[in-house]
Design a protein around this motif. Structure first.
Motif, PDB file in Angstrom:
ATOM      1  N   THR A  39       0.871  -1.206   0.058  1.00 51.26           N
ATOM      2  CA  THR A  39      -0.037  -0.007   0.037  1.00 51.26           C
ATOM      3  C   THR A  39       0.789   1.280  -0.131  1.00 51.26           C
ATOM      4  O   THR A  39       0.459   2.362   0.150  1.00 51.26           O
ATOM      5  N   LYS A  40       2.144   1.049   0.067  1.00 46.58           N
ATOM      6  CA  LYS A  40       3.209   2.217  -0.138  1.00 46.58           C
ATOM      7  C   LYS A  40       3.078   3.233   0.929  1.00 46.58           C
ATOM      8  O   LYS A  40       3.045   4.422   1.076  1.00 46.58           O
ATOM      9  N   GLN A  41       3.172   2.616   2.224  1.00 40.37           N
ATOM     10  CA  GLN A  41       3.146   3.461   3.529  1.00 40.37           C
ATOM     11  C   GLN A  41       4.295   3.486   3.802  1.00 40.37           C
ATOM     12  O   GLN A  41       4.924   2.968   4.861  1.00 40.37           O
ATOM     13  N   TRP A  42       5.352   4.164   3.355  1.00 44.28           N
ATOM     14  CA  TRP A  42       6.840   4.140   3.445  1.00 44.28           C
ATOM     15  C   TRP A  42       6.785   4.772   4.874  1.00 44.28           C
ATOM     16  O   TRP A  42       7.971   4.570   5.474  1.00 44.28           O
ATOM     17  N   HIS A  43       6.104   5.671   5.256  1.00 42.49           N
ATOM     18  CA  HIS A  43       6.314   6.346   6.368  1.00 42.49           C
ATOM     19  C   HIS A  43       6.118   5.516   7.704  1.00 42.49           C
ATOM     20  O   HIS A  43       6.733   5.937   8.843  1.00 42.49           O
ATOM     21  N   LEU A  44       5.523   4.496   7.445  1.00 46.41           N
ATOM     22  CA  LEU A  44       5.478   3.312   8.759  1.00 46.41           C
ATOM     23  C   LEU A  44       6.487   2.296   8.488  1.00 46.41           C
ATOM     24  O   LEU A  44       6.653   1.363   9.481  1.00 46.41           O
ATOM     25  N   TYR A  45       6.947   2.084   7.252  1.00 52.42           N
ATOM     26  CA  TYR A  45       7.819   0.780   7.180  1.00 52.42           C
ATOM     27  C   TYR A  45       8.803   0.823   7.964  1.00 52.42           C
ATOM     28  O   TYR A  45       9.152  -0.338   8.431  1.00 52.42           O
ATOM     29  N   ALA A  46       9.611   1.635   8.240  1.00 55.46           N
ATOM     30  CA  ALA A  46      11.052   1.808   8.950  1.00 55.46           C
ATOM     31  C   ALA A  46      10.922   1.117  10.155  1.00 55.46           C
ATOM     32  O   ALA A  46      11.353   0.743  10.993  1.00 55.46           O
ATOM     33  N   GLU A  56      18.669  -8.576   2.744  1.00 53.55           N
ATOM     34  CA  GLU A  56      19.320  -9.319   1.704  1.00 53.55           C
ATOM     35  C   GLU A  56      18.245  -9.790   0.702  1.00 53.55           C
ATOM     36  O   GLU A  56      18.102 -11.004   0.582  1.00 53.55           O
ATOM     37  N   THR A  57      17.491  -8.966  -0.089  1.00 59.95           N
ATOM     38  CA  THR A  57      16.596  -9.174  -0.809  1.00 59.95           C
ATOM     39  C   THR A  57      16.630  -8.568  -2.186  1.00 59.95           C
ATOM     40  O   THR A  57      15.595  -8.603  -2.851  1.00 59.95           O
ATOM     41  N   TYR A  58      17.693  -7.977  -2.590  1.00 59.92           N
ATOM     42  CA  TYR A  58      17.853  -7.475  -3.739  1.00 59.92           C
ATOM     43  C   TYR A  58      19.024  -8.125  -4.666  1.00 59.92           C
ATOM     44  O   TYR A  58      19.761  -7.568  -5.364  1.00 59.92           O
ATOM     45  N   GLY A  59      18.793  -9.270  -4.847  1.00 64.16           N
ATOM     46  CA  GLY A  59      19.443 -10.113  -5.604  1.00 64.16           C
ATOM     47  C   GLY A  59      20.988 -10.139  -5.227  1.00 64.16           C
ATOM     48  O   GLY A  59      21.529 -10.181  -4.060  1.00 64.16           O
ATOM     49  N   ASP A  60      21.830  -9.638  -6.289  1.00 63.97           N
ATOM     50  CA  ASP A  60      23.319  -9.756  -5.909  1.00 63.97           C
ATOM     51  C   ASP A  60      23.977  -8.318  -5.175  1.00 63.97           C
ATOM     52  O   ASP A  60      25.064  -8.147  -5.065  1.00 63.97           O
ATOM     53  N   ALA A  61      22.883  -7.473  -5.168  1.00 61.93           N
ATOM     54  CA  ALA A  61      23.302  -6.099  -4.223  1.00 61.93           C
ATOM     55  C   ALA A  61      23.809  -6.537  -3.008  1.00 61.93           C
ATOM     56  O   ALA A  61      23.320  -7.512  -2.317  1.00 61.93           O
ATOM     57  N   PRO A  62      24.589  -5.608  -2.587  1.00 62.86           N
ATOM     58  CA  PRO A  62      25.107  -5.829  -1.244  1.00 62.86           C
ATOM     59  C   PRO A  62      23.813  -5.548  -0.213  1.00 62.86           C
ATOM     60  O   PRO A  62      22.837  -4.897  -0.470  1.00 62.86           O
ATOM     61  N   PRO A  63      23.914  -6.003   0.995  1.00 64.50           N
ATOM     62  CA  PRO A  63      22.858  -5.966   2.087  1.00 64.50           C
ATOM     63  C   PRO A  63      22.645  -4.569   2.261  1.00 64.50           C
ATOM     64  O   PRO A  63      23.502  -3.489   2.194  1.00 64.50           O
ATOM     65  N   VAL A  64      21.642  -4.195   2.697  1.00 64.96           N
ATOM     66  CA  VAL A  64      21.173  -2.790   3.077  1.00 64.96           C
ATOM     67  C   VAL A  64      20.811  -2.915   4.685  1.00 64.96           C
ATOM     68  O   VAL A  64      20.350  -3.787   5.156  1.00 64.96           O
ATOM     69  N   ILE A  65      21.703  -1.950   5.403  1.00 68.96           N
ATOM     70  CA  ILE A  65      21.708  -2.084   6.843  1.00 68.96           C
ATOM     71  C   ILE A  65      21.048  -0.705   7.276  1.00 68.96           C
ATOM     72  O   ILE A  65      21.291   0.310   6.898  1.00 68.96           O
ATOM     73  N   GLY A  66      20.022  -1.024   8.290  1.00 69.07           N
ATOM     74  CA  GLY A  66      19.558   0.094   9.292  1.00 69.07           C
ATOM     75  C   GLY A  66      17.953   0.416   8.474  1.00 69.07           C
ATOM     76  O   GLY A  66      17.918   0.193   7.544  1.00 69.07           O
ATOM     77  N   SER A  67      17.152   0.409   9.759  1.00 70.70           N
ATOM     78  CA  SER A  67      15.947   0.658   9.200  1.00 70.70           C
ATOM     79  C   SER A  67      15.257   1.793   8.226  1.00 70.70           C
ATOM     80  O   SER A  67      14.812   1.413   7.348  1.00 70.70           O
ATOM     81  N   GLU A  68      15.997   2.854   8.496  1.00 69.49           N
ATOM     82  CA  GLU A  68      15.796   3.796   7.346  1.00 69.49           C
ATOM     83  C   GLU A  68      16.278   3.656   6.136  1.00 69.49           C
ATOM     84  O   GLU A  68      15.592   3.826   4.961  1.00 69.49           O
ATOM     85  N   ALA A  69      17.478   2.996   6.123  1.00 71.63           N
ATOM     86  CA  ALA A  69      17.927   2.800   4.843  1.00 71.63           C
ATOM     87  C   ALA A  69      17.160   1.833   4.015  1.00 71.63           C
ATOM     88  O   ALA A  69      16.929   1.643   2.589  1.00 71.63           O
TER      89      ALA A  69
END
Length: 163
Positions: A39-46, A56-69
């Motif tokens: 539902t694209k509620q990004w303000h609640l997602y973090a 680690e959900t973006y294929g070969d991309a490096p992991p993303v670290i931190g709730s805001e990131a």
């Protein structure tokens, strides 16, 4: 006093009730994450993730670290260069407690993504599992780690050229 009402039995009953409440809280935080994404509620997602969460959900991309990131990364993927409509279905999880404040879960999943590429509709249909870790912080269970594994993916030709 009967065996059913002794202090040991009451402690076991409370541990069982606390575990059921924790299971429900973990399922709720997971389902909210899926709903907020679709539902694209990004303000609640973090806020559903620990401050030091890793995804680690973006294929070969490096992991993303931190709730805001993590929130920013998923929002960017879902909005740029074209907005994606997504529908995620998750099914009966396996959740195991590793301590009183940590747990791991595996969720079978199916997702569908659609977006317009000029006059052509592009799409992805995937099946797999979310492997997640949870940590209780204060009164709240939060997502501390996520890895997506896919068993099968079908997609339109334009999906490969999205990014």
């Amino acid at each position: 006093m009967s065996a059913c009402c002794g202090q040991g039995a009451k402690r076991e009953l409370m541990r069982g009730l606390e575990k059921l409440l924790a299971l429900d809280a973990i399922k709720t935080v997971f389902h909210r994450r899926i709903r907020y994404m679709d539902t694209k509620q990004w303000h609640l997602y973090a806020a559903l993730h620990t401050a030091d969460a890793v995804t680690e959900t973006y294929g070969d991309a490096p992991p993303v670290i931190g709730s805001e990131a993590i929130a920013q990364a998923i929002e960017t993927f879902m909005q740029d260069p074209k907005p994606i409509t997504s529908v995620h279905h998750v099914h009966t999880p396996e959740i195991n407690f590793t301590s009183e404040t940590t747990a791991n879960g595996i969720w079978p999943m199916e997702d569908r993504l659609w977006w317009s590429n000029d006059d052509r509709e592009e799409w992805l249909h995937g099946f797999g599992h979310y492997h997640e870790a949870y940590r209780k912080e204060g009164d709240n269970w939060l997502i501390s780690h996520r890895r997506l594994t896919r068993l099968r993916v079908t997609m339109s030709e334009g999906f490969a050229h999205r990014h």
